[in-house]
Design an enzyme around this catalytic site. Structure first.
Site, PDB file in Angstrom:
ATOM      1  N   GLY A 219      -4.505   5.803  -1.915  1.00  0.00           N
ATOM      2  CA  GLY A 219      -5.498   5.297  -2.927  1.00  0.00           C
ATOM      3  C   GLY A 219      -6.032   4.218  -2.648  1.00  0.00           C
ATOM      4  O   GLY A 219      -5.792   3.301  -1.692  1.00  0.00           O
ATOM      5  N   CYS A 246       1.315   4.776   1.401  1.00  0.00           N
ATOM      6  CA  CYS A 246       0.077   3.687   1.213  1.00  0.00           C
ATOM      7  C   CYS A 246       0.047   3.238  -0.293  1.00  0.00           C
ATOM      8  O   CYS A 246       1.143   2.401  -0.552  1.00  0.00           O
ATOM      9  CB  CYS A 246      -1.166   4.327   1.541  1.00  0.00           C
ATOM     10  SG  CYS A 246      -2.496   3.135   2.101  1.00  0.00           S
ATOM     11  N   LEU A 247      -0.856   3.221  -1.303  1.00  0.00           N
ATOM     12  CA  LEU A 247      -0.998   3.123  -2.296  1.00  0.00           C
ATOM     13  C   LEU A 247       0.344   3.416  -3.286  1.00  0.00           C
ATOM     14  O   LEU A 247       1.191   2.734  -3.955  1.00  0.00           O
ATOM     15  CB  LEU A 247      -2.266   3.366  -3.029  1.00  0.00           C
ATOM     16  CG  LEU A 247      -2.069   2.869  -4.520  1.00  0.00           C
ATOM     17  CD1 LEU A 247      -2.245   1.345  -4.672  1.00  0.00           C
ATOM     18  CD2 LEU A 247      -3.467   3.505  -5.456  1.00  0.00           C
ATOM     19  N   HIS A 331       0.040   5.951   7.070  1.00  0.00           N
ATOM     20  CA  HIS A 331      -0.149   7.305   6.747  1.00  0.00           C
ATOM     21  C   HIS A 331       0.403   8.370   7.907  1.00  0.00           C
ATOM     22  O   HIS A 331      -0.139   8.761   8.769  1.00  0.00           O
ATOM     23  CB  HIS A 331      -1.904   7.697   6.776  1.00  0.00           C
ATOM     24  CG  HIS A 331      -2.588   6.865   5.840  1.00  0.00           C
ATOM     25  ND1 HIS A 331      -2.736   7.612   4.642  1.00  0.00           N
ATOM     26  CD2 HIS A 331      -3.135   5.603   5.828  1.00  0.00           C
ATOM     27  CE1 HIS A 331      -3.631   6.777   3.780  1.00  0.00           C
ATOM     28  NE2 HIS A 331      -3.568   5.389   4.543  1.00  0.00           N
ATOM     29  N   GLU A 333       0.442  11.606   7.405  1.00  0.00           N
ATOM     30  CA  GLU A 333      -0.485  12.834   7.676  1.00  0.00           C
ATOM     31  C   GLU A 333      -1.437  12.748   8.431  1.00  0.00           C
ATOM     32  O   GLU A 333      -2.213  13.854   8.738  1.00  0.00           O
ATOM     33  CB  GLU A 333      -0.801  13.081   6.086  1.00  0.00           C
ATOM     34  CG  GLU A 333      -2.408  12.470   5.539  1.00  0.00           C
ATOM     35  CD  GLU A 333      -1.974  10.960   5.402  1.00  0.00           C
ATOM     36  OE1 GLU A 333      -2.783  10.320   5.132  1.00  0.00           O
ATOM     37  OE2 GLU A 333      -0.752  10.481   5.215  1.00  0.00           O
TER      38      GLU A 333
END
Length: 381
Positions: A219, A246-247, A331, A333
């Site tokens: 995010g 991440c966030l 990330h 993904e």
């Protein structure tokens, strides 16, 4: 049409306008990816930012519906060295210019992106705006310096409603802080029964969904702007296996007692080397973040560092010493060429299975039969 990118320190980059003819101030950042501009444009983590691409040729392969990371982009501007208006790619459905116009995003080309990137690396990210008007530079700078950066990006990008992606495997509650489609794709292709919930969903509501594990999404913005998320994660920690990205990684760290701080110019691109400490292996990762967890703040917590950035030695991964929970700053993904980091989703599912074996619970149908009459049964498939 002529356009200008004006920074808060008064620096002006003159170039050509494309995309929408509108004025949207934002935080100017740079991305070092060679490809993937569509994924960059549609990544919710760029909410409120003007993105500079360091690769000089942008737009040459167009836009396709299959590569979006969210339905509508949230960025405030796009800056490139050269814009190719006519894509050459069999997958292309529309042009980059069309996409930007469709979503009201201003863009500028024919500027020295190398100089701009060097400036941001030296002085740090700063506010800026793309304009096609004739306003005085001083007036724009005054407006920029008087306009605070956004603090509500998570609320802007998170889903407003609960929705599901049904599957026959583990039930994962994905808390959406501005999630990329790629996270949902990685979970569903492993057969997971995914329930996506808004960023401000309470711990009690998540419990009623009866998850096997909890995924904390990526995010935008400062993790300390969403204290309610930290409180929810802290409450659920230890009850369910948790995986943060991440966030989500930063919020997980805050929930465990660590701290976060802003980086000078952040990590944004598809070529960041990350070292896994347990194996010594280096992974090339995709990243997009402006904040980090200082390693010094981890002392005294139940966290252990699992990954570090090989460029600047910042923390890239954490795990909890007592509970089934871990996180990464990058990330997994995303696919910056290889798919090397997708194994983390497999590790998450194995963590869930191990936790389930050591902490057996009643089957869902048994829990449903014990629920009070008339209660909203989120846990029912």
């Amino acid at each position: 049409m002529q356009a200008r990118l004006i920074l808060e320190d008064g620096t002006v980059f003159a170039g050509q306008s494309f995309g929408a003819e509108t004025f949207k101030p934002g935080e100017v950042v740079f991305n070092t990816g060679i490809t993937g501009y569509q994924e960059v444009l549609s990544d919710p983590s760029y909410c409120g930012q003007i993105v500079t691409m360091t690769y000089p040729l942008i737009g040459n392969y167009g836009i396709t519906r299959d590569d979006f990371e969210t339905v509508a982009p949230f960025i405030h501007g796009f800056a490139v060295r050269r814009h190719e208006p006519i894509p050459s790619n069999w997958r292309a459905q529309v042009s980059l210019d069309w996409l930007l116009k469709e979503h009201g995003i201003p863009a500028i080309s024919e500027i020295d992106t190398r100089m701009l990137t060097r400036k941001l690396r030296h002085f740090g990210t700063m506010r800026g705006a793309i304009t096609t008007g004739s306003e005085r530079v001083e007036a724009i700078v005054e407006q920029l310096t008087g306009t605070p950066l956004l603090r509500d990006q998570v609320a802007r990008t998170s889903t407003k409603q609960v929705f599901t992606s049904p599957g026959f495997g583990e039930r994962i509650v994905l808390i959406d802080y501005g999630a990329k489609t790629g996270i949902l794709r990685e979970l569903t292709k492993r057969g997971c029964d995914v329930v996506v919930v808004p960023h401000d969903t309470s711990a009690e509501t998540i419990r009623r969904l009866n998850p096997d594990g909890i995924q904390l999404s990526n995010g935008p913005g400062d993790p300390q702007d969403v204290p309610h998320a930290v409180a929810t994660i802290r409450e659920l920690l230890g009850e369910y296996p948790i995986f943060g990205i991440c966030l989500g990684h930063q919020l997980f760290a805050l929930a465990c007692g660590a701290d976060t701080e802003k980086l000078k110019f952040g990590h944004r691109g598809g070529n960041h080397p990350v070292k896994e400490l347990s194996s010594g292996r280096c992974y090339i990762t995709s990243q997009n973040h402006g904040y980090t967890v200082p390693e010094s703040s981890i002392a005294g917590t139940d966290l252990t560092v699992t990954h570090i950035n090989n460029n600047d030695k910042t923390v890239e991964g954490l795990k909890h010493d007592r509970y089934p929970a871990f996180s990464v700053q990058y990330h997994p993904e995303a696919a910056p060429g290889p798919f090397d980091s997708s194994y983390l989703f497999d590790e998450f599912l194995e963590l869930i299975r191990t936790h389930r074996r050591t902490n057996p619970s009643k089957p869902r149908q048994a829990q449903l039969s014990e629920a009070s009459k008339g209660e909203l049964l989120y846990a029912q498939k």
